[in-house]
Enzyme design. Structure first.
Site, PDB file in Angstrom:
ATOM      1  N   HIS A  13     -10.526  -2.580  11.463  1.00  0.00           N
ATOM      2  CA  HIS A  13      -9.430  -3.424  10.959  1.00  0.00           C
ATOM      3  C   HIS A  13      -9.188  -4.541  11.977  1.00  0.00           C
ATOM      4  CE1 HIS A  13      -4.981  -3.449   9.321  1.00  0.00           C
ATOM      5  NE2 HIS A  13      -5.726  -4.332   8.706  1.00  0.00           N
ATOM      6  N   CYS A  38       0.858  -7.486  11.712  1.00  0.00           N
ATOM      7  CA  CYS A  38       1.150  -7.622  13.149  1.00  0.00           C
ATOM      8  C   CYS A  38       0.437  -8.803  13.780  1.00  0.00           C
ATOM      9  CB  CYS A  38       0.811  -6.334  13.879  1.00  0.00           C
ATOM     10  SG  CYS A  38       1.977  -5.013  13.518  1.00  0.00           S
ATOM     11  N   ASN A  50       6.426  -8.434   1.914  1.00  0.00           N
ATOM     12  CA  ASN A  50       4.973  -8.238   1.874  1.00  0.00           C
ATOM     13  C   ASN A  50       4.334  -9.083   0.770  1.00  0.00           C
ATOM     14  OD1 ASN A  50       2.521  -7.020   2.790  1.00  0.00           O
ATOM     15  ND2 ASN A  50       2.570  -5.632   1.022  1.00  0.00           N
ATOM     16  N   SER A  51       4.987 -10.193   0.389  1.00  0.00           N
ATOM     17  CA  SER A  51       4.349 -11.090  -0.581  1.00  0.00           C
ATOM     18  C   SER A  51       3.129 -11.707   0.079  1.00  0.00           C
ATOM     19  CB  SER A  51       5.329 -12.159  -1.058  1.00  0.00           C
ATOM     20  OG  SER A  51       5.872 -12.872   0.037  1.00  0.00           O
ATOM     21  N   ARG A  52       2.130 -12.041  -0.716  1.00  0.00           N
ATOM     22  CA  ARG A  52       0.824 -12.411  -0.162  1.00  0.00           C
ATOM     23  C   ARG A  52       0.226 -13.622  -0.859  1.00  0.00           C
ATOM     24  NH1 ARG A  52      -1.646  -8.826   4.012  1.00  0.00           N
ATOM     25  NH2 ARG A  52      -0.008  -7.300   4.299  1.00  0.00           N
ATOM     26  N   ASP A 106      -9.210  -9.912   8.915  1.00  0.00           N
ATOM     27  CA  ASP A 106      -8.724  -8.564   8.589  1.00  0.00           C
ATOM     28  C   ASP A 106      -9.745  -7.452   8.855  1.00  0.00           C
ATOM     29  OD1 ASP A 106      -6.442  -7.076   7.562  1.00  0.00           O
ATOM     30  OD2 ASP A 106      -7.657  -6.636   5.793  1.00  0.00           O
ATOM     31  N   SER A 160      -1.265  -3.574  10.278  1.00  0.00           N
ATOM     32  CA  SER A 160      -0.918  -4.451   9.160  1.00  0.00           C
ATOM     33  C   SER A 160       0.332  -5.265   9.474  1.00  0.00           C
ATOM     34  CB  SER A 160      -0.685  -3.606   7.913  1.00  0.00           C
ATOM     35  OG  SER A 160      -1.845  -2.846   7.648  1.00  0.00           O
ATOM     36  N   LYS A 197      -2.845 -10.563  12.772  1.00  0.00           N
ATOM     37  CA  LYS A 197      -4.284 -10.862  12.775  1.00  0.00           C
ATOM     38  C   LYS A 197      -4.565 -12.238  12.159  1.00  0.00           C
ATOM     39  CE  LYS A 197      -5.510  -7.097  10.650  1.00  0.00           C
ATOM     40  NZ  LYS A 197      -4.135  -6.576  10.605  1.00  0.00           N
ATOM     41  N   ARG A 252       0.843  -1.183   0.000  1.00  0.00           N
ATOM     42  CA  ARG A 252       0.000   0.000   0.000  1.00  0.00           C
ATOM     43  C   ARG A 252       0.890   1.250   0.000  1.00  0.00           C
ATOM     44  NH1 ARG A 252      -1.806   0.816   4.377  1.00  0.00           N
ATOM     45  NH2 ARG A 252      -1.095  -0.990   5.547  1.00  0.00           N
ATOM     46  N   ASP A 273       0.461 -20.286  21.115  1.00  0.00           N
ATOM     47  CA  ASP A 273       0.508 -20.039  22.555  1.00  0.00           C
ATOM     48  C   ASP A 273      -0.210 -18.750  22.959  1.00  0.00           C
ATOM     49  OD1 ASP A 273       1.805 -22.371  23.569  1.00  0.00           O
ATOM     50  OD2 ASP A 273       3.618 -21.690  22.522  1.00  0.00           O
ATOM     51  N   TYR A 281      -1.241  -3.410  -7.163  1.00  0.00           N
ATOM     52  CA  TYR A 281      -0.984  -4.175  -5.951  1.00  0.00           C
ATOM     53  C   TYR A 281      -2.160  -4.200  -4.959  1.00  0.00           C
ATOM     54  CZ  TYR A 281       0.536  -6.022  -1.665  1.00  0.00           C
ATOM     55  OH  TYR A 281       0.571  -6.815  -0.552  1.00  0.00           O
ATOM     56  N   GLY A 282      -2.492  -5.345  -4.481  1.00  0.00           N
ATOM     57  CA  GLY A 282      -3.418  -5.624  -3.369  1.00  0.00           C
ATOM     58  C   GLY A 282      -4.277  -4.486  -2.874  1.00  0.00           C
ATOM     59  N   LYS A 310      -9.630  -2.475   1.682  1.00  0.00           N
ATOM     60  CA  LYS A 310      -9.380  -1.323   2.543  1.00  0.00           C
ATOM     61  C   LYS A 310     -10.155  -0.077   2.080  1.00  0.00           C
ATOM     62  CE  LYS A 310      -7.112  -3.751   5.313  1.00  0.00           C
ATOM     63  NZ  LYS A 310      -5.794  -4.222   5.292  1.00  0.00           N
TER      64      LYS A 310
HETATM   65  P1  GTP Z   1      -2.397  -7.676   7.367  1.00  0.00           P
HETATM   66  O1  GTP Z   1      -2.903  -8.732   6.432  1.00  0.00           O
HETATM   67  O2  GTP Z   1      -1.301  -6.852   6.766  1.00  0.00           O
HETATM   68  O3  GTP Z   1      -3.478  -6.804   7.930  1.00  0.00           O
HETATM   69  O4  GTP Z   1      -1.604  -8.409   8.554  1.00  0.00           O
HETATM   70  P2  GTP Z   1      -1.976  -9.376   9.771  1.00  0.00           P
HETATM   71  O5  GTP Z   1      -2.243  -8.548  10.974  1.00  0.00           O
HETATM   72  O6  GTP Z   1      -3.005 -10.369   9.378  1.00  0.00           O
HETATM   73  O7  GTP Z   1      -0.576 -10.077  10.035  1.00  0.00           O
HETATM   74  P3  GTP Z   1      -0.131 -11.606   9.963  1.00  0.00           P
HETATM   75  O8  GTP Z   1      -0.941 -12.494  10.863  1.00  0.00           O
HETATM   76  O9  GTP Z   1      -0.068 -12.002   8.543  1.00  0.00           O
HETATM   77  O10 GTP Z   1       1.344 -11.550  10.586  1.00  0.00           O
HETATM   78  C1  GTP Z   1       2.371 -10.843  10.000  1.00  0.00           C
HETATM   79  C2  GTP Z   1       3.711 -11.269  10.505  1.00  0.00           C
HETATM   80  O11 GTP Z   1       3.760 -11.328  11.930  1.00  0.00           O
HETATM   81  C3  GTP Z   1       4.123 -12.658  10.011  1.00  0.00           C
HETATM   82  O12 GTP Z   1       5.441 -12.600   9.552  1.00  0.00           O
HETATM   83  C4  GTP Z   1       3.996 -13.519  11.217  1.00  0.00           C
HETATM   84  O13 GTP Z   1       4.869 -14.610  11.164  1.00  0.00           O
HETATM   85  C5  GTP Z   1       4.278 -12.564  12.371  1.00  0.00           C
HETATM   86  N1  GTP Z   1       3.544 -12.976  13.605  1.00  0.00           N
HETATM   87  C6  GTP Z   1       2.223 -13.245  13.695  1.00  0.00           C
HETATM   88  N2  GTP Z   1       1.863 -13.622  14.941  1.00  0.00           N
HETATM   89  C7  GTP Z   1       3.000 -13.591  15.677  1.00  0.00           C
HETATM   90  C8  GTP Z   1       3.297 -13.864  17.060  1.00  0.00           C
HETATM   91  O14 GTP Z   1       2.429 -14.231  17.861  1.00  0.00           O
HETATM   92  N3  GTP Z   1       4.593 -13.701  17.453  1.00  0.00           N
HETATM   93  C9  GTP Z   1       5.562 -13.298  16.577  1.00  0.00           C
HETATM   94  N4  GTP Z   1       6.790 -13.152  17.046  1.00  0.00           N
HETATM   95  N5  GTP Z   1       5.326 -13.037  15.271  1.00  0.00           N
HETATM   96  C10 GTP Z   1       4.061 -13.170  14.821  1.00  0.00           C
HETATM   97  C1  SPV Z   2      -2.926  -4.535   5.217  1.00  0.00           C
HETATM   98  O1  SPV Z   2      -1.963  -3.893   4.747  1.00  0.00           O
HETATM   99  O2  SPV Z   2      -3.424  -4.264   6.336  1.00  0.00           O
HETATM  100  C2  SPV Z   2      -3.495  -5.671   4.462  1.00  0.00           C
HETATM  101  C3  SPV Z   2      -3.034  -5.885   3.094  1.00  0.00           C
HETATM  102  O3  SPV Z   2      -4.356  -6.356   4.980  1.00  0.00           O
HETATM  103  S1  SPV Z   2      -3.756  -4.774   1.957  1.00  0.00           S
HETATM  104  O4  SPV Z   2      -4.919  -5.437   1.375  1.00  0.00           O
HETATM  105  O5  SPV Z   2      -2.738  -4.498   0.950  1.00  0.00           O
HETATM  106  O6  SPV Z   2      -4.191  -3.583   2.633  1.00  0.00           O
HETATM  107 MN    MN Z   3      -4.983  -5.571   6.971  1.00  0.00          MN
END
Ligand code: GTP
Ligand code: SPV
Ligand code: MN
Length: 591
Positions: free
Chosen positions: A226, A250, A369-371, A277, A248, A252, A69, A497, A197-198, A206
């Site tokens: 979100h 982090c 940020n590959s998806r 999401d 993002s 979810k 983004r 965990d 892109y996405g 979004k």
């Molecule tokens: P968006 O799709 O961008 O909104 O992201 P998201 O919040 O769904 O993030 P996602 O679950 O894909 O996690 C993103 C990154 O955080 C990945 O590289 C995960 O491996 C890492 N991650 C997720 N949960 C944990 C956790 O509990 N501990 C740690 N250390 N890393 C985590």
């Molecule tokens: C984010 O960036 O929070 C995503 C991926 O979930 S995107 O659809 O590119 O916004």
């Molecule tokens: Mn998101």
């Protein structure tokens, strides 16, 4: 196709402006989708992957300068600057139309314009909202067909005079300097240009389900957030649902699909994913807050997804999935990314399209940020309520982010109003999900900084207002999986965990467990976080993870004040209640 005059007039205008050679309506049929896949493979836009190992899966590479983004080029376009507020880029609608219409002019010559009727939510249901996206990208069409509900039944639900969100996307000439992602909430319109892109181009996600929908939600008395949505089933079969807002990349998707540790699994606990999401939340007839996931698929971060970290997400990507900017394993025509396993392919193509050897490579094979774009139905832990148009009742709202220090593993707010303060004060280290520096701590209130379609002060006021309106509101918590030790390693094991923390949260919601009152809110007694089965983590480690450094928190309070002042600098709309909460926190921390 449709007799909807508004739709046809807008389409005529956009066809004349973009001048495509051809216009194709997407009907949602498998035959049409299959035809488009074949076309995309012929032109090289996508590559078909190994049909035995990854049936119905495809690989796509975006331009190298178009991988995330672009917050700096994302605009909220309202008549008054105050409406967009200090945290959004702003342009007037007039300027937006002038600027973007110039970029769209003739941009689809020699191309096809696809008309995608899509629904966010169950088609035709009370809480669903319709959109039409026009695009010159087959990749966008195929992704939208996974991420949303697409086709003729959506057109039928719009009907002859129904409303819809207009979404115009053109790749144009992919000029980075002229890339724009514009939301016009006053016109229910989205315009995106020069990206492929996405989040910049899948306009239902979004742009609609958060930026436009957050404005609709404010006006109509609901919330567009979100947030992931998950259910925890106890051994008796009772399911309790929580939502969580993390910025993002982090965690979810990972939390939404977590696999309970053996300690809980053996007792019969299960976790069900409703969404990973976006959540649309409304007050139910029973006085609780109910959440639906308006999406139909997962656009998840690939790197770090493995059999160990998130087997459910991995399983979801084994068929009918589109991979974007991952590494292409040429030995077996499959995909690979950092963190998938310890066997990077030696004969591969990296995300940039260059030859890549995992044994000798110094650069990453997959973009950070590959998806993957995976159909929700593929997910082994998909909730049976996924298609329930009423959604699920929410017991707890969880905020969280990446904080190496400061934030403890978990704490609970003192009240709804204090919970809104906690959300407003969220901060997190930036990730690769948006272009720009990674790892810099920034304020990201409710994980909505890049997604709130109006003035952040009004957004906080809306949260406070909702708290007054919900007779039986969820309890509010904050979590942090990302505290590090002196060497920079994560202390908490995370992933599955994290269930241990969710169990404390649920116990608090049911008044089944005590807590310590502290300056920042209610903290667990360390022995109440279950550590059985954890290696190298005992109650002492938990005590450390729960520690609160008053000096760091005082510094953080200064950061919050600065942020509030920034929000107030455009429109003066910060609710006084949040300044009061800030003052209360400082008071409790001691001067
Ligand atoms: P968006 O799709 O961008 O909104 O992201 P998201 O919040 O769904 O993030 P996602 O679950 O894909 O996690 C993103 C990154 O955080 C990945 O590289 C995960 O491996 C890492 N991650 C997720 N949960 C944990 C956790 O509990 N501990 C740690 N250390 N890393 C985590
Ligand atoms: C984010 O960036 O929070 C995503 C991926 O979930 S995107 O659809 O590119 O916004
Ligand atoms: Mn998101």
């Amino acid at each position: 196709m449709t007799k909807n005059k508004k739709l046809l007039a807008w389409l005529d205008e956009m066809v004349e402006l973009n001048a495509p050679d051809k216009v194709v309506w997407i009907d949602g049929s498998e035959e049409q989708i299959e035809e488009l896949r074949a076309t995309a493979c012929k032109t090289g836009e996508m590559e078909k992957l190994n049909e035995e190992m990854l049936p119905g899966c495809y690989l796509h590479r975006t331009a190298i300068n178009d991988v995330a983004r672009v917050e700096g080029r994302t605009f909220i376009c309202t008549t008054e600057r105050e409406e967009a507020g200090a945290t959004n880029n702003w342009m007037s609608p007039k300027e937006t139309y002038e600027k973007l219409y110039k970029l769209y002019k003739g941009s689809m010559k020699g191309r096809t314009m696809y008309v995608i009727p899509y629904s966010m939510g169950i088609v035709g249901s009370e809480f669903a909202k319709n959109g039409i996206e026009l695009t010159d990208s087959i990749y966008v069409v195929l992704n939208m067909c996974i991420m949303t509900r697409v086709g003729n039944d959506v057109l039928a639900s719009i009907g002859d005079d129904g409303d819809f969100v207009k979404g115009m996307h053109s790749r144009a000439d992919m000029n980075e300097e002229e890339r724009y992602i514009c939301q016009l909430p006053e016109d229910n319109t989205i315009m995106s240009v020069n990206s492929g892109y996405g989040g910049n181009v899948l306009l239902g996600k979004k742009c609609f389900a958060l930026r436009i929908a957050s404005v609709l939600a404010r006006d109509e008395g609901w919330m567009a957030e979100h947030m992931l949505i998950l259910g925890i089933e106890d051994p008796q079969g009772n399911v309790k649902y929580v939502t969580a807002a993390f910025p993002s990349a982090c965690g979810k998707t990972n939390l939404a699909m977590l696999i309970p540790p053996e300690y809980y699994a053996s007792k019969g606990y299960k976790v069900w994913c409703v969404g990973d999401d976006i959540a649309w939340l409304r007050i139910g007839e029973d006085g609780r807050l109910w959440a639906v996931n308006p999406e139909n698929g997962f656009f998840g971060v690939a790197p770090g997804t493995s059999e160990k970290t998130n087997p459910n997400a991995l399983a979801a990507t084994r068929k009918g999935t589109i991979f974007t900017n991952v590494c292409h394993n040429l030995d077996n025509n499959t995909v690979w990314w950092e963190g998938l396993d310890k066997n990077p392919p030696e004969h591969a193509v990296d995300w940039k399209g260059n030859p890549w050897n995992g044994k000798t490579a110094t650069e990453k094979g997959a973009h950070p940020n590959s998806r993957f774009t995976a159909p929700a139905v593929n997910c082994p832990c998909l909730s049976k309520e996924f298609n329930n148009p009423k959604g699920v009742p929410i017991s707890a709202i969880i905020f969280g982010g990446r904080r190496a220090k400061t934030a403890p593993l978990v704490y609970q707010s003192r009240s709804w109003q204090h919970g809104v303060y906690m959300g407003s004060a969220m901060a997190s280290e930036t990730t690769a999900a948006a272009s720009g520096a990674v790892g810099v701590v920034r304020r990201d209130p409710m994980a909505m900084l890049p997604f709130c379609g109006y003035n952040m002060g009004d957004y906080f006021a809306h949260w406070l207002e909702m708290g007054k309106k919900i007779p039986n509101p969820p309890k509010i918590f904050n979590v942090n999986w990302f505290r590090t030790d002196d060497e920079g390693h994560f202390i908490w094991p995370g992933y599955g965990d994290n269930m241990r923390v969710l169990m404390w949260i649920l116990a608090r919601c049911e008044d089944k467990i005590g807590a310590q009152e502290t300056a920042i809110g209610w903290l667990p007694n360390p022995e109440d976080i279950e550590v059985e089965g954890l290696e190298g983590i005992d109650t002492e480690t938990i005590r450390g993870l729960l520690s609160v450094d008053a000096d760091l928190w005082k510094q953080d309070a200064d950061g919050v004040e600065e942020f509030y002042k920034k929000i107030d600098s455009v429109g003066n709309r910060m609710p006084k209640e949040l300044y009061e909460e800030l003052a209360g926190l400082r008071e409790r921390l001691g001067k």
